[in-house]
Design a protein around this motif. Structure first.
Motif, PDB file in Angstrom:
ATOM      1  N   LYS A  30       2.146   7.068   4.893  1.00 14.95           N
ATOM      2  CA  LYS A  30       1.922   7.360   3.596  1.00 14.95           C
ATOM      3  C   LYS A  30       1.116   6.385   4.044  1.00 14.95           C
ATOM      4  N   ILE A  31       0.327   5.782   3.412  1.00 17.38           N
ATOM      5  CA  ILE A  31      -1.340   4.616   3.617  1.00 17.38           C
ATOM      6  C   ILE A  31      -1.440   5.957   4.275  1.00 17.38           C
ATOM      7  N   PHE A  32      -1.565   5.926   5.066  1.00 16.04           N
ATOM      8  CA  PHE A  32      -2.638   7.932   5.975  1.00 16.04           C
ATOM      9  C   PHE A  32      -2.892   8.191   4.216  1.00 16.04           C
ATOM     10  N   GLU A  33      -2.264   8.703   4.139  1.00 17.39           N
ATOM     11  CA  GLU A  33      -2.644   9.458   2.886  1.00 17.39           C
ATOM     12  C   GLU A  33      -3.854   9.098   2.392  1.00 17.39           C
ATOM     13  N   LEU A  34      -4.015   7.798   1.707  1.00 21.01           N
ATOM     14  CA  LEU A  34      -4.979   6.737   1.513  1.00 21.01           C
ATOM     15  C   LEU A  34      -6.094   7.378   1.496  1.00 21.01           C
ATOM     16  N   GLN A  94       6.536   3.144   9.893  1.00 19.96           N
ATOM     17  CA  GLN A  94       6.204   4.709  10.286  1.00 19.96           C
ATOM     18  C   GLN A  94       5.956   5.263   9.614  1.00 19.96           C
ATOM     19  N   ALA A  95       6.977   4.990   8.316  1.00 24.33           N
ATOM     20  CA  ALA A  95       7.143   5.936   7.650  1.00 24.33           C
ATOM     21  C   ALA A  95       5.948   5.618   6.500  1.00 24.33           C
ATOM     22  N   ALA A  96       5.838   4.175   6.117  1.00 23.38           N
ATOM     23  CA  ALA A  96       4.576   3.340   5.618  1.00 23.38           C
ATOM     24  C   ALA A  96       3.446   4.315   6.085  1.00 23.38           C
ATOM     25  N   LEU A 142       1.023  -1.509   0.084  1.00 22.19           N
ATOM     26  CA  LEU A 142      -0.526  -0.161  -0.039  1.00 22.19           C
ATOM     27  C   LEU A 142       1.102   1.439  -0.241  1.00 22.19           C
ATOM     28  N   SER A 143       2.312   0.931   1.075  1.00 24.21           N
ATOM     29  CA  SER A 143       2.873   2.260   0.942  1.00 24.21           C
ATOM     30  C   SER A 143       3.996   2.387  -0.737  1.00 24.21           C
ATOM     31  N   GLY A 144       4.173   1.603  -1.299  1.00 28.60           N
ATOM     32  CA  GLY A 144       5.799   1.640  -1.782  1.00 28.60           C
ATOM     33  C   GLY A 144       6.715   1.217  -1.515  1.00 28.60           C
ATOM     34  N   LEU A 145       6.764   1.282   0.035  1.00 32.64           N
ATOM     35  CA  LEU A 145       8.239   1.472   0.554  1.00 32.64           C
ATOM     36  C   LEU A 145       8.551  -0.016   1.395  1.00 32.64           C
TER      37      LEU A 145
END
Length: 271
Positions: free
Chosen positions: A166-170, A161-163, A149-152
């Motif tokens: 990033k996923i929160f943006e969905l 944490q970064a993921a 989902l994050s591409g990370l």
């Protein structure tokens, strides 16, 4: 005495014939929390502690009818999704969640297994991302789902944490990246992000091979606590504690990986 007011939680997921995961785990979890559990079955699996031998999807119209029947009569204070299996079912569930105005939606994406095997195809994942996740109060991906989902690539706590951010943006209101598939010190460490705070959640590590149904149980426990009126952060903490204790009383049944012990209070009362 007849109870006339009790919270209702709905699970929209697959059936596990072995009773360790899916709607069976969800309904047991709801019952533990003194929440009435309703269900909309999306698929029927033939499985046991050794694995899954067959999966049959229900018609999407049948899934929609089950959701409507529950919402129109008894109502729903919270809901969770599990295995939705294909693009058509995911689209139908997304439509029903919106049309029935279901709140406190917990989305367990069930896209990739804990071992990294993809469980649904790319078209289904695309609909999940665009239609269902934006309606979620919380999304609970495991390590491999979070990577997708994050591409990370997720190898460290900082990656988790970064993921989560990033996923929160969905579009989900919060994200819980689960660390059950991580190794070493990160095993069982989860990361929660709600757009403001990023929190690392740790509990005691339980060394048991019998962990079948942990993801279903965690998301169901979050839904149950939301149905009880708990806020998102509290619901996550309480659910994680419940799963940890259920792992301590996991069941060594069958010839493979047994399930967590959803009814551990009864086991404790007999000891």
């Amino acid at each position: 005495m007849t109870l006339t007011s009790i919270p209702i939680a709905l699970t929209i997921a697959g059936s596990d014939s072995g009773g360790g995961a899916g709607i069976q785990a969800d309904l047991r979890t709801f019952a533990f929390h003194r929440v009435h559990g309703a269900s909309a079955i999306t698929c029927v699996t033939a499985q046991n502690t050794l694995g899954v031998s067959r999966v049959d999807a229900l018609p999407s119209a049948a899934v929609a009818a089950q959701i409507q029947a529950v919402v129109q009569d008894i109502g729903v204070q919270a809901a969770k999704t599990g295995m939705l299996l294909n693009q058509e079912i995911i689209a139908t569930v997304s439509e029903q969640v919106a049309a029935c105005k279901i709140v406190n939606l917990v989305v367990d994406p069930v896209m990739v297994s804990r071992t990294g095997a993809q469980l649904i195809d790319d078209s289904a994942i695309a609909v999940l991302r665009s239609h269902l996740i934006p309606q979620a109060a919380i999304l609970t991906p495991n390590r491999y789902e979070a990577q997708l989902l994050s591409g990370l690539e997720i190898l460290t706590l900082e990656d988790m944490q970064a993921a989560s951010e990033k996923i929160f943006e969905l579009g989900a209101k919060s994200v819980l990246v689960k660390g059950g598939g991580m190794s070493g010190e990160l095993r069982g460490v989860d990361v929660w992000f709600d757009g403001n705070a990023c929190e690392t959640l740790t509990t005691q590590v339980v060394n048991t091979p019998h962990t079948h149904g942990t993801g279903c149980t965690l998301s169901a426990a979050i839904a149950a606590n939301l149905a009880l009126g708990k806020d998102l952060r509290s619901a996550v903490h309480l659910a994680k504690s419940y799963v940890t204790t259920a792992l301590k009383y996991s069941l060594a049944i069958g010839k493979g990986q047994g399930p967590v012990g959803h009814f551990f209070p009864l086991l404790l009362s007999d000891s």
